[in-house]
Enzyme design. Sequence first.
Site, PDB file in Angstrom:
ATOM      1  N   LEU A  48       0.830  -1.207   0.000  1.00 11.87           N
ATOM      2  CA  LEU A  48       0.000   0.000   0.000  1.00 11.87           C
ATOM      3  C   LEU A  48       0.858   1.249   0.000  1.00 11.87           C
ATOM      4  O   LEU A  48       0.506   2.264  -0.580  1.00 11.87           O
ATOM      5  CB  LEU A  48      -0.904   0.016   1.241  1.00 11.87           C
ATOM      6  CG  LEU A  48      -1.970  -1.074   1.307  1.00 11.87           C
ATOM      7  CD1 LEU A  48      -2.647  -1.059   2.669  1.00 11.87           C
ATOM      8  CD2 LEU A  48      -2.998  -0.885   0.208  1.00 11.87           C
ATOM      9  N   GLY A  49       1.977   1.179   0.668  1.00  7.25           N
ATOM     10  CA  GLY A  49       2.844   2.336   0.735  1.00  7.25           C
ATOM     11  C   GLY A  49       4.191   1.958   1.311  1.00  7.25           C
ATOM     12  O   GLY A  49       4.363   0.860   1.845  1.00  7.25           O
ATOM     13  N   GLY A  54       7.810   3.744   3.195  1.00 12.13           N
ATOM     14  CA  GLY A  54       8.465   4.912   3.755  1.00 12.13           C
ATOM     15  C   GLY A  54       9.751   4.527   4.420  1.00 12.13           C
ATOM     16  O   GLY A  54      10.193   3.385   4.293  1.00 12.13           O
ATOM     17  N   GLY A  55      10.349   5.477   5.130  1.00 12.82           N
ATOM     18  CA  GLY A  55      11.611   5.194   5.803  1.00 12.82           C
ATOM     19  C   GLY A  55      11.437   4.134   6.870  1.00 12.82           C
ATOM     20  O   GLY A  55      12.358   3.392   7.179  1.00 12.82           O
ATOM     21  N   LYS A  70       1.748  -3.401   8.785  1.00 17.22           N
ATOM     22  CA  LYS A  70       2.903  -2.508   8.724  1.00 17.22           C
ATOM     23  C   LYS A  70       4.143  -3.296   9.141  1.00 17.22           C
ATOM     24  O   LYS A  70       4.213  -3.842  10.241  1.00 17.22           O
ATOM     25  CB  LYS A  70       2.679  -1.329   9.669  1.00 17.22           C
ATOM     26  CG  LYS A  70       3.680  -0.214   9.500  1.00 17.22           C
ATOM     27  CD  LYS A  70       3.175   0.998  10.264  1.00 17.22           C
ATOM     28  CE  LYS A  70       4.072   2.211  10.059  1.00 17.22           C
ATOM     29  NZ  LYS A  70       3.541   3.357  10.809  1.00 17.22           N
ATOM     30  N   ASP A  89       3.092  13.833  14.460  1.00 18.05           N
ATOM     31  CA  ASP A  89       3.419  13.759  13.035  1.00 18.05           C
ATOM     32  C   ASP A  89       2.139  13.942  12.214  1.00 18.05           C
ATOM     33  O   ASP A  89       1.797  13.105  11.379  1.00 18.05           O
ATOM     34  CB  ASP A  89       4.084  12.421  12.717  1.00 18.05           C
ATOM     35  CG  ASP A  89       4.723  12.424  11.338  1.00 18.05           C
ATOM     36  OD1 ASP A  89       4.920  13.516  10.764  1.00 18.05           O
ATOM     37  OD2 ASP A  89       5.009  11.316  10.820  1.00 18.05           O
TER      38      ASP A  89
END
Length: 566
Positions: free
Chosen positions: A405-406, A408-409, A427, A525
């Site tokens: 889905l995505g 990132g770092g 995740k 965040d």
Amino acid sequence: MILKLCVPGLMILFLLCSVATAMDQSAADSKPGCRDKCGNVSVPYPFGIDKSSCAENQYLFLNCSQSDGHGPEKLWFYNIPVLNISVLEGLMVVSLFTAYDCYNQSGANVNETSFSIGLGQGPYMFSDTLNMFTAIGCDTSGYVGKNEGTYGAACITSCDEMVSLADNSSCSGSGCCQTSIPQGLKSLYILSSSMNNHRNVSDFNPCGYAFLADKRTFKASDWQLSGLPDGNASDAVIEWVVETKSCEKAGMNTSSYACRNNTNCNYSKNGQGYRCSCKDGFTGNPYLLPGCQDIDECADRQRYPCKGKCKNTPGNYTCSCPLGMRGDGKTGCQGFGIATIASVTGGTISLVIIGVLLYIVLRKLRKDKNFRENGGMVLKHQRVRIFGEAELAKATENYNDHKKLGEGGFGCVYKGVLPDNTQLAVKKFKGVDRAQMNEEFQHEIGMVLQVNHKNVVKLLGLCLQTKVPLLVYEFISNGTLFHHIHDKKSQVLRTWTDRLRVAAETALALEYLHSLANPPMIHGDVKTVNILLDEDGTAKMADFGASVLISPGQTDIATKIQGTFG
Ligand SMILES: *[C@@H]1O[C@H](CO)[C@@H](O)[C@H](O)[C@H]1NC(C)=O
Ligand SMILES: *[C@@H]1O[C@H](CO)[C@@H](O)[C@H](O)[C@H]1NC(C)=O
Ligand SMILES: *[C@@H]1O[C@H](CO)[C@@H](O)[C@H](O)[C@H]1NC(C)=O
Ligand SMILES: *[C@@H]1O[C@H](CO)[C@@H](O)[C@H](O)[C@H]1NC(C)=O
Ligand SMILES: *[C@@H]1O[C@H](CO)[C@@H](O)[C@H](O)[C@H]1NC(C)=O
Ligand SMILES: *[C@@H]1O[C@H](CO)[C@@H](O)[C@H](O)[C@H]1NC(C)=O
Ligand SMILES: *[C@@H]1O[C@H](CO)[C@@H](O)[C@H](O)[C@H]1NC(C)=O
Ligand SMILES: *[C@@H]1O[C@H](CO)[C@@H](O)[C@H](O)[C@H]1NC(C)=O
Ligand SMILES: *[C@@H]1O[C@H](CO)[C@@H](O)[C@H](O)[C@H]1NC(C)=O
Ligand SMILES: *[C@@H]1O[C@H](CO)[C@@H](O)[C@H](O)[C@H]1NC(C)=O
Ligand SMILES: *[C@@H]1O[C@H](CO)[C@@H](O)[C@H](O)[C@H]1NC(C)=O
Ligand SMILES: *[C@@H]1O[C@H](CO)[C@@H](O)[C@H](O)[C@H]1NC(C)=O
């Protein structure tokens, strides 16, 4: 102690047995009641001494007596000393005198002896294959023939200076010459003569010699060119047969046929008669009753190789490879035998089983360890769904790229579907500092799990069996606010009402976290990428508390929970 006493005992027993067998064997070489030795020469049957009944026939009856009535006994064939008798080869080695001729300085013939011998009516003749007619001298011609005046062969040797004769069997170079003798000689006449009466060589070679020599044992170096004749003798080979008949004719008269059980009859053209030999695989004296005996090949693996299972048969032996192996067993067995296969397979199977068991146990231990280290023992007491490693792997099709889905770092988020069709966002972190996995931190996750607000993405559970914990969120189907803001065609934010609603819902979520949750939490965040929209366009705050799981090194994303406790 017992062993120490037994070993010498066994050795003595062994020695006694060896002596007994040796005696048996030699005893089996002559008729019962007959001597099998004369002096130090063996007299094997069909030859015999002492009594004519000890020999197969009159021609094979030899004399054993002292020479001139004194000294050791010698075996005589007429007046020729016999040195050796071989039943196997049908040979008899005798010692023959040599012919010679000697001259003084002025070339006068000082003495001279020609040599004449007959082998009688018996089944004997000179071996043409093993005897070489030999002459030695520097001005010498040797002649050999059936009788005086008829020469079958000759050889000439000359030299003009002293030479030492070669110390090998061959008569090479000067001072010595050799030639083969005619076949079938039953009598022999040998003469040595000189063309120039040694006139130019008598200084170093007064005499010439001529004789028969057994080429198996002849050594030219035994002779000296300067030597004078003094009973010089040489070995010669006589072939014999047991009877001068063909095998067919001999076999018809069973009372006189010399070959016993398990033998071959070998006809010798040379002797015009037959000899007997043991059949292959049999041993013993073929002329003696009861005949040749079967060789127990299995008892002598050295001479009769067998790598497999050995079984003696009359005249032969079988050597079979173990079941399942290929080859004749004598040169070796190839492949795996069933026994080997069984043991190898058994071994492999047990190894595999042990390996699998070990793997399962270790995996379980590892999972348990990860579970403990990841705070499972604390979290277990909270109302958290603990997902299994395999369960999530299956739900995300083993973290397949098309389920992503995505990214990132922090790591990647994958879409997952449980068997009950519940959709998830899993995740998966790239790595985590184990030091952060302390109890306090686990406590935090516990609190995040307690968050229950309609505008906050719900953390459904965790998987603690993996090295890095997996976080499982509810799946929000409509993507990020960021996406909708930048997508001109987005229907969700089409109206100001919708935009205001999304802003208000986001504010509600933050208010809840900051003020209503106990203890309060600060997201830390807040950005459009972290605000998700569901199918109804409802805003859901995402990626808050869990972001602390990111390694401290990953400063590029500001996702740390700050001031959670107020
Ligand atoms: C046999 O005995 C003789 C003397 O009688 C001796 O010269 C010879 O070397 C002996 N041969 C063997 C093989 O012992
Ligand atoms: C054995 O010796 C006797 C007398 O010494 C002789 O008559 C006889 O011919 C000899 N036999 C053989 C085979 O040499
Ligand atoms: C007789 O000859 C055989 C071989 O043919 C040899 O092994 C043996 O040593 C010889 N015996 C004597 C006493 O020369
Ligand atoms: C050789 O022998 C002959 C006859 O016996 C004799 O006349 C002569 O002198 C001998 N020569 C030598 C060198 O001894
Ligand atoms: C042959 O003659 C030589 C030289 O005269 C002598 O030494 C030798 O003893 C003689 N040999 C015989 C067997 O007479
Ligand atoms: C025998 O020895 C001589 C030298 O001593 C050598 O030249 C010759 O080749 C040898 N012959 C064999 C058959 O060994
Ligand atoms: C023997 O020697 C003489 C002189 O030394 C020589 O003339 C003659 O040819 C020689 N004879 C032989 C056969 O070598
Ligand atoms: C013959 O035998 C005698 C005595 O053993 C020896 O001195 C002489 O050298 C021999 N002859 C040869 C040519 O070797
Ligand atoms: C068979 O051999 C025996 C013994 O040598 C002899 O007496 C007999 O005459 C022979 N029989 C025939 C048919 O040759
Ligand atoms: C000869 O040998 C064969 C095979 O070893 C055996 O069956 C037979 O009885 C023997 N015959 C005699 C007379 O020993
Ligand atoms: C004897 O004859 C048999 C069969 O004909 C043969 O196999 C064997 O080699 C011969 N033996 C001898 C020593 O010639
Ligand atoms: C023994 O048996 C093998 C194979 O079975 C065969 O090749 C060989 O010739 C036999 N030997 C004798 C002596 O029969």
